[in-house]
Design an enzyme around this catalytic site. Sequence first.
Site, PDB file in Angstrom:
ATOM      1  N   ASP A   1       0.701  -1.267   0.407  1.00  0.00           N
ATOM      2  CA  ASP A   1       0.105  -0.107  -0.014  1.00  0.00           C
ATOM      3  C   ASP A   1       1.155   1.583  -0.320  1.00  0.00           C
ATOM      4  OD1 ASP A   1      -1.477  -1.870   0.474  1.00  0.00           O
ATOM      5  OD2 ASP A   1      -2.287  -1.227   1.721  1.00  0.00           O
TER       6      ASP A   1
ATOM      7  N   LYS B   1      -7.307   3.150  -3.243  1.00  0.00           N
ATOM      8  CA  LYS B   1      -7.480   3.473  -1.582  1.00  0.00           C
ATOM      9  C   LYS B   1      -7.407   4.615  -1.268  1.00  0.00           C
ATOM     10  CE  LYS B   1      -5.195   1.609   2.556  1.00  0.00           C
ATOM     11  NZ  LYS B   1      -4.344   1.230   3.048  1.00  0.00           N
TER      12      LYS B   1
ATOM     13  N   LYS C   1      -9.782   0.015  -2.358  1.00  0.00           N
ATOM     14  CA  LYS C   1      -9.886   0.110  -1.200  1.00  0.00           C
ATOM     15  C   LYS C   1     -10.693   0.746  -0.667  1.00  0.00           C
ATOM     16  CE  LYS C   1      -7.094  -1.694   2.529  1.00  0.00           C
ATOM     17  NZ  LYS C   1      -5.633  -2.108   2.753  1.00  0.00           N
TER      18      LYS C   1
END
Lengths: 315, 351
Positions: B188, B251, B287
């Site tokens: 991430d 995300k 996400k």
Amino acid sequence: MPDMPTTEPAGPGAPPTAPQPVPPVTREHPRLAVQKTYKLYVGGAFPRSESGRSYAVHAAGGAHLANAAHASRKDVRDAVAAARRACARWSAATAYNRGQVLYRVAEMLEDRREQFAELVAAGEGVAHHAALAAVDAAVDRWVWYAGWADKIAQIAGSSNPVAGPYFNFSLPEPTGVVGVVAPQESSLLGLVSVLAPVLTSGNAAVVVASELRPLPAVALAEVLATSDLPGGVANILTGRTAELAPVLARHRDVDALDLAGASAEIAVELEQAAADNVKRVLRRDPAEHGWDGEPTPRRMLAFVETKTVWHPIGV
Amino acid sequence: MSTDDEGVRRDVTTSSARADGAPDRPGNAATTLPAGTGAGAGAIADVARSETALRRFLFGLPGVDQVGAESRAAALATRSIKAGAKLWAIETAISMVDLTTLEGADTPGKVTALCAKARRPDPADPTVPGVAAVCVYPDLVATAKRALHGSPVAVASVATAFPSGRAGLAVKLADVRDAVAAGADEVDMVIDRGAFLSGRYGFVLDEVRAVKSACGRAHLKVILETGELATYDNVRRASWIAMLGGADFVKTSTGKVSPAATLPVALVMLEAVRDFAASGGPRVGVKVAGGIRTTKDAIRYLVLVNETVGDDWLDPARFRFGASSLLNDLLMQRSTQRSGAYAGADDFSLE
């Protein structure tokens, strides 16, 4: 500067229009009745039932008094969540402070004596003076329990002699969230007799009010909302006891259950459901039917846990 | 769950789009790539060829109708999900959770406990699915990897100077390589919001590409930190930059900035993902992270996904929740659905 709009549309010099007098309420001009639909008391607020339902509340003689919210299982869920949130702060308040807050509730009850007497008289079908006596008894009982807030530890706590270099002492702590099925017949005195002892020791309560006589409970909610009791410490639901009590008994986040107002038919079922997460259960005592006997600490002691501390000494 | 009332998915946030989500004239809707190039991977490469082309493309994206996006998200949030679908949604949401711990105080013990919970979220009930991944800081990846050995739960690691992203590229890439070398299955990364907000889009894109190549076989999730991007237009542009740079997921947030994930932001990102796929790009996942604590919130996101990109995305490979406390609420609601009695918070481990 541009032209300003004038505030005197009639121009200067015109006399102001006099307000029309309100006509007196007479036989020819009867006042419109205010139709009341009461709400629940959850988390310090007055929400409608999540289900949107309400039910008619009748006087003992059959006349329509008002509508009350008809709570659903989701209202029970919300009330338990509110009680759980409120628990930490209320149980952490000093016993002296809790006593003061509860005493203030009694003061406000006293101020609304006449209102409560009317509601009790209408709901229970008793004479006004009898209702007034019940209200007075309820206020006195609330004061009695308020006084116990900083004294309960003195009868339920102890210092224990142990064979070792320890100062060993026990003290009562609140059980947590207590579900209360309020008495069905005695709508105010009975309610106060079961709610006050739960709050005194620092528990939070979710109360299922008397099914057929919920109005004193609704008025008590209004008193509690304007008192210093933190929102969520006491939550009052109105509706069908047989629908709400089992949800409360099965709820795994409820720590104790007071069956004061549960009929014999459902009490066994409730007690079985309560066993799932080992709730403390206080059974209905037939001797308490009229709720006019002298109160004892029994109901307070039912909803406390004993904590024992071993404190090393002489080191 | 069904599609919209009219049976079509509408691009409500883009005023120039037709009801079926296709552009009403060339060169104007969200699915736009440079006119005349035709859809496909080649067109996507064209867009990112130069800083000028990228800028022209990003500013050619239609503006997001803020009121439309918010009202669309609010309308979908009111949808009532009934018992059978709710149980399905809860179990799907559990399988989409990236169980996260990103605290300075994280210890190997805490991560190990979290991994045990990720494998078997409810020890009392083996029918509960495992979560999708465990998300930790790079130095704890090896611990998590060991604790999850033999299970299908992936290990995700934040990297690139998370959460601020304020470090040189070399440091960021070293951070990523560390995490991948320790066995991270997913990385991430955070974008450089400072560069993005000052208009250096090419710089942001190059950084994403560099991190992507440093990831190797690990999946790349690109954190936009939408709470710092100020407008929905910026969220749409940042989503496109991330996807052009090769992100496998976009995300919303790090979880360290408020506001974190919101429904309208997720809607804008889902539309970008849909448009990217429609113009020939790969199917990118989304996400949402930060601030999602209740089952009700999670189900609202699932409705939004279903209505925006379709049920192909209702899969842990394409949609994830980054959360820590959400899992317990999902478990409580699942047990309520199955037993009929409301569960207590004490019935489930904290981590």
